[in-house]
Design an enzyme around this catalytic site. Structure first.
Site, PDB file in Angstrom:
ATOM      1  N   ARG A 179      -6.803  10.367   0.162  1.00 49.79           N
ATOM      2  CA  ARG A 179      -6.665  10.866  -1.209  1.00 49.79           C
ATOM      3  C   ARG A 179      -8.025  10.997  -1.879  1.00 49.79           C
ATOM      4  O   ARG A 179      -8.258  11.891  -2.681  1.00 49.79           O
ATOM      5  CB  ARG A 179      -5.713   9.961  -2.005  1.00 49.79           C
ATOM      6  CG  ARG A 179      -4.255  10.177  -1.598  1.00 49.79           C
ATOM      7  CD  ARG A 179      -3.334   9.096  -2.146  1.00 49.79           C
ATOM      8  NE  ARG A 179      -3.435   7.863  -1.370  1.00 49.79           N
ATOM      9  CZ  ARG A 179      -3.332   6.646  -1.892  1.00 49.79           C
ATOM     10  NH1 ARG A 179      -3.148   6.487  -3.174  1.00 49.79           N
ATOM     11  NH2 ARG A 179      -3.416   5.587  -1.103  1.00 49.79           N
ATOM     12  N   HIS A 193       0.856  -1.181   0.000  1.00 43.79           N
ATOM     13  CA  HIS A 193       0.000   0.000   0.000  1.00 43.79           C
ATOM     14  C   HIS A 193       0.891   1.229   0.000  1.00 43.79           C
ATOM     15  O   HIS A 193       1.849   1.297   0.753  1.00 43.79           O
ATOM     16  CB  HIS A 193      -0.890  -0.017   1.240  1.00 43.79           C
ATOM     17  CG  HIS A 193      -2.026   0.965   1.192  1.00 43.79           C
ATOM     18  ND1 HIS A 193      -1.819   2.319   1.277  1.00 43.79           N
ATOM     19  CD2 HIS A 193      -3.355   0.792   1.049  1.00 43.79           C
ATOM     20  CE1 HIS A 193      -3.000   2.927   1.202  1.00 43.79           C
ATOM     21  NE2 HIS A 193      -3.947   2.030   1.055  1.00 43.79           N
TER      22      HIS A 193
END
Ligand SMILES: Cc1cc2nc3c(=O)[nH]c(=O)nc-3n(C[C@H](O)[C@H](O)[C@H](O)COP(=O)(O)OP(=O)(O)OC[C@H]3O[C@@H](n4cnc5c(N)ncnc54)[C@H](O)[C@@H]3O)c2cc1C
Ligand code: SF4
Ligand code: SF4
Ligand code: FES
Lengths: 247, 610
Positions: B258, B238
């Site tokens: 995000r 990740h």
């Protein structure tokens, strides 16, 4: 920060417990669980403790640190006085298994006894419901609970008075509140709240709220409103009459 | 003779994460008696940590979404080595599985018109992730748990499976051997079908977002029982884990940051994700910050910002910035959500409401207020796309009676998983595993137990107590082997791979295996984490070897698997999966297997979606 710190960890089983002292190096940002792991890896390989996520999300690592119920993985050493040994003990409201691990199975039995969620029929033909965000803000607060049982640990009704047979404890009052205030739920749990769940034992000391790592306003938002509902239902003459007529 | 307690069930589920719980609920609904075994307490499984959301094409926020778009997004993200049938089933059935959760009491965030809200996530064309702030896994796991405890499932907590049992002729799986943590006693469970739902392998790496459970037990137990593992080289790193302070390194920072408008910056303040956009995503990606921002705020005409490209790509861009000297002080890059104050009045409240756990995590563990300052982030081992090879419709492995679902099973994600596709996979394929296992149990009887296998498993488990305990004479500590293994995998079979390093890893793994044979466990059998760690080692060694061997054989770069010595994709490798099995001589074998051709109608779907 000093480069080494001492820890007194309560070790043993139901038969016998005593504090053992350990010294271990301290690095930046370290939490109590890191220290316990380091001690496990280097000095006490059979030291029992629970942990899963190490991120404050699973509620496994509950303990009493310097006498205060907290999550070991979210307690930074930098926030503790390190000039004297940090004491780490298991939570006390439940039977000890070994070292820092306690038998919390009572909590799972209690939850199973609480009447489950029972939704109203769907609002639309596709089997879904319409729910407004403002109607679920409160329920979502209750559903943040990670079942760390720290509130159960600190509640005097369980800890000192050992009323485990008569009182479900703050954790499960939060759970019941989450069901009772769920906009889709149709079940009625007020009778149980008064009797089997023992809400009357709570005298609103708010100790549970103080220790909740999820910052759930256990007393103000869950317990007090439930107490009010119970009072309205059982001591309000109009409600009593209506209930009789319904039967 | 070993002493053991015995239990019998039609269907036995190993693991109480989302996949295990969903499977158990379905098996029980199918009329089977169901036992569930988990090595943690109920409600603590790794699933509880999931943050961002569950991917399901409900189309509540953007009605252009449907199963076809979800299917093609999943295939594109997986670089087309996915099992297309699984991806199809998953995309079609996910919406129904999510609605079911609501009927069982889940309380998801809402749209303005009172429906389930969905958010943007990397690689998903439309807002698709059903969520509750950034604690979706907790909501999902708690819902399944609270519903599941009333479905007649018997749960055996803090019990660890150490061996799968085969029937006398070695064809079918007929039960498991377990040790209970509290007392350290053995238990034998006999059953008609076994479902593995043991989750991931993150604990094989030094820096990971995964919880303590994730030691690849299911992968290794299945392998030992003769099941095939598939595509073990595909491990997702990740892009955004915490990098500072050292003790929290690896803890996840959700992609939701995000999705809500957070941007990645290097030490020069440059938004480096704009610098390299892969060709197959160019037409879907914004080419300026303004458009990217509009996308995160729900503008349907805008294209997604490059921060929301797939995880494999984003992680490699971050590694590039760090390697080329443009990293942050603690070896990461910056992730900034505070900047949205330029766009939104009240941004502090907004961030706290949308990302409450992230706010707390940074405040409490790093002393950083994310509403005011940027975070420092870097890649962390997160998810394994590879795993137990199962049939797409039934989730049964090549060993009759042995099923698998959730992260320990494989196929749906191909070379890279899209965020949110795991939680939906647990629901969709977990349900199917339960359904088909109950069916299998209905058609088969309990098979006899082979005492010799039980005896052997118990003996193996107890061995470390009896060994020499003198480090001078070679006695080993389980914790130090575990930590050496984690470092080895981190540095040699990590994000950027090359042949020499992986060869080295394989040699070192062999050495670690020898050391593991000298592990001594102190203390007694009661709640002994040293013993537990010693038992975990066997699994960690097996899966690490499988990962390294499979990665060595894939001489190309695809999705999460990046080879410095073969940096390009290769069409031949794009048409095959890697199968890992235990050979007749007991040694590990990897071979490649051609991917079955996709039927015309699915090809047409992919074409239609562009
Ligand atoms: C921080 C984080 C955030 C994430 N966010 C998302 C997200 O937003 N969306 C998404 O889709 N995915 C997300 N993921 C991925 C997803 O959470 C996991 O892939 C998924 O939860 C795995 O579920 P599972 O049911 O397969 O296994 P798990 O939840 O890992 O459960 C495994 C179970 O097996 C048990 N077990 C293991 N070995 C044994 C044994 N030997 N004997 C007995 N029991 C055993 C364990 O005790 C546990 O109960 C995230 C992952 C992480 C780490
Ligand atoms: S407020 Fe009630 S439930 Fe909470 S600790 Fe006090 S008595 Fe216990
Ligand atoms: S209410 Fe708070 S303190 Fe109590 S169990 Fe839940 S999270 Fe823990
Ligand atoms: S380990 Fe999960 S809350 Fe501490």
């Amino acid at each position: 920060m000093s480069d080494k710190a001492s820890f007194k960890i309560l070790r043993g089983t139901k038969q016998e417990v005593k504090f053992e002292q350990y010294e271990t190096p301290v690095s930046e940002g370290m939490v109590v669980l890191d220290a316990v792991h380091q001690i496990q890896a280097e000095q006490a390989p059979d030291l029992a403790c629970r942990w899963n996520c190490k991120a404050g999300k699973c509620g496994s690592c509950s303990a009493e640190i310097n006498g205060i119920p907290r999550l070991m993985c979210m307690t930074r050493l930098a926030d503790l006085p390190l000039h004297k040994p940090v004491s780490v003990e298991p939570i006390k409201a439940f039977p000890l298994i070994k070292d820092l691990a306690t038998d919390v199975s009572w909590n799972f039995h209690v939850k199973k006894k609480i009447k489950p969620f029972k939704p109203r029929p769907p609002d639309t033909a596709d089997g879904t419901w319409r729910i407004w965000q403002e109607d679920i803000d409160r329920v979502q607060e209750f559903r943040k609970c990670i079942e760390c049982f720290l509130c159960q640990d600190v509640c005097h009704v369980l800890r000192e008075h050992q009323k485990h047979d008569e009182f479900i404890g703050p954790r499960f009052l939060v759970h019941v509140a989450g069901l009772e205030m769920h906009p889709l739920d149709t079940e009625d749990r007020l009778e149980e709240l008064k009797k089997a769940y023992g809400i009357g034992f709570c005298n609103i000391t708010k100790c549970c709220t103080t220790v909740c790592p999820e910052e759930i306003a256990i007393t103000d938002n869950a317990i007090i409103p439930l107490k009010e509902r119970v009072v309205d239902q059982f001591y309000d003459p109009l409600a009593m009459l209506l209930r009789k007529l319904k039967k | 003779m070993v002493d053991y307690q015995k239990f019998e069930y039609d269907v036995l589920v190993i693991g109480a994460g989302g996949a295990g719980l969903r499977a158990a609920i379905e098996a029980s609904a199918g009329g089977a008696s169901v036992g569930m075994i988990c090595k943690c307490l109920l409600g603590k499984a790794h699933t509880v940590m999931a943050e961002g959301g569950i991917a399901a094409a409900l189309g509540n926020v953007d009605d252009r979404d449907n199963w076809k778009v979800h299917f093609s997004d999943t295939m594109r993200g997986g670089q087309y080595v996915n099992n297309w049938r699984m991806a199809e089933i998953h995309a079609k059935e996910a919406p129904e599985r999510v609605r079911e959760l609501e009927a069982w009491g889940a309380v998801f965030d809402r749209t303005k018109d009172g429906r389930i809200l969905q958010r943007n996530f990397g690689g998903h064309k439309y807002p698709r992730l059903v969520h509750v702030g950034d604690r979706t896994g907790l909501e999902m796991l708690r819902t399944l748990q609270d519903y599941g405890i009333h479905q007649g499932i018997e749960v055996h907590m803090e019990c660890t499976v150490i061996r799968l049992l085969k029937d006398s002729d070695g064809s079918r799986v007929c039960g498991v051997v377990v040790y209970d943590r509290e007392k350290g006693r053995f238990q034998v469970f006999q059953s008609k079908a076994v479902i593995l739902a043991t989750g991931g392998i993150g604990q094989a790496y030094e820096i990971t977002s995964n919880s303590w459970d994730c030691t690849g037990d299911g992968h290794s137990l299945a392998y030992e029982a003769g099941a095939e593992l598939i595509d073990m080289e595909f491990i997702q790193f990740h892009p955004t884990g915490m990098v500072w302070p050292p003790s929290v390194k690896g803890i996840l920072v959700t992609e939701g940051v995000r999705g809500e408008g957070g941007i990645l910056l290097n030490s020069e303040g440059r938004r480096f994700m704009f610098d390299e956009i892969p060709d197959n995503y160019k037409h879907q990606t914004a080419d300026n910050p303004e458009e990217g921002w509009r996308y995160t705020q729900g503008d349907k005409e805008a294209r997604r910002p490059p921060e929301l490209l797939t995880r494999d790509h984003t992680a490699r861009c971050i590694v590039r910035e760090i390697k080329e000297g443009r990293g942050s002080p603690h070896g990461g890059v910056y992730l900034d959500i505070a900047w949205i104050k330029e766009k939104i009045a009240n941004s502090e409240e907004h961030i706290k409401r949308k990302l409450p756990s992230m706010y707390h995590q940074f405040k409490q563990l790093a002393g950083i207020d994310i509403t005011k300052e940027p975070m420092e982030v870097g890649p962390t081992t997160h998810y394994i796309m590879g795993g137990i090879h199962v049939d797409a419709d039934s989730q049964m492995s090549n060993v009759p009676g042995l099923f698998a679902c959730g992260e320990c099973a494989a196929g749906i994600n191909g070379a890279n998983r899209l965020g949110g596709n795991s939680l939906s996979d647990l629901l969709v394929l977990g349900k199917r595993a339960g359904e088909y296992a109950a069916k299998f149990a209905g058609e088969n009887s309990l098979d006899g137990l082979d005492e010799a296998q039980i005896e052997a498993a118990a003996e193996m488990a107890l061995e470390p107590f009896g060994r020499n305990d003198d480090p001078q004479k070679g006695a080993e500590n389980p914790y130090s082997i575990q930590s050496d293994l984690q470092k080895l995998m981190q540095h040699n079979v990590g994000i950027v791979r090359k042949e020499g390093e992986m060869q080295h890893a394989l040699e070192e793994l062999e050495r670690l295996g020898e050391r593991a044979g000298r592990v001594h466990v102190a203390g007694n059998r009661e709640f002994n984490p040293g013993w537990h760690t010693a038992l975990d080692l066997t699994h960690l060694l097996t899966i690490s070897e499988a990962i390294a061997r499979s990665a060595l054989d894939r001489k190309e770069s695809r999705g999460a698997h990046f080879r410095e010595d073969f940096p390009e994709k290769n069409t031949d490798f794009g048409q095959c999966n890697h199968i890992t099995v235990k050979g007749p001589d007991g040694k590990m074998r990897v071979h490649s297997k051609p991917i079955q051709e996709m039927p015309e109608e699915l090809k047409a779907v992919i074409k239609e979606m562009g």
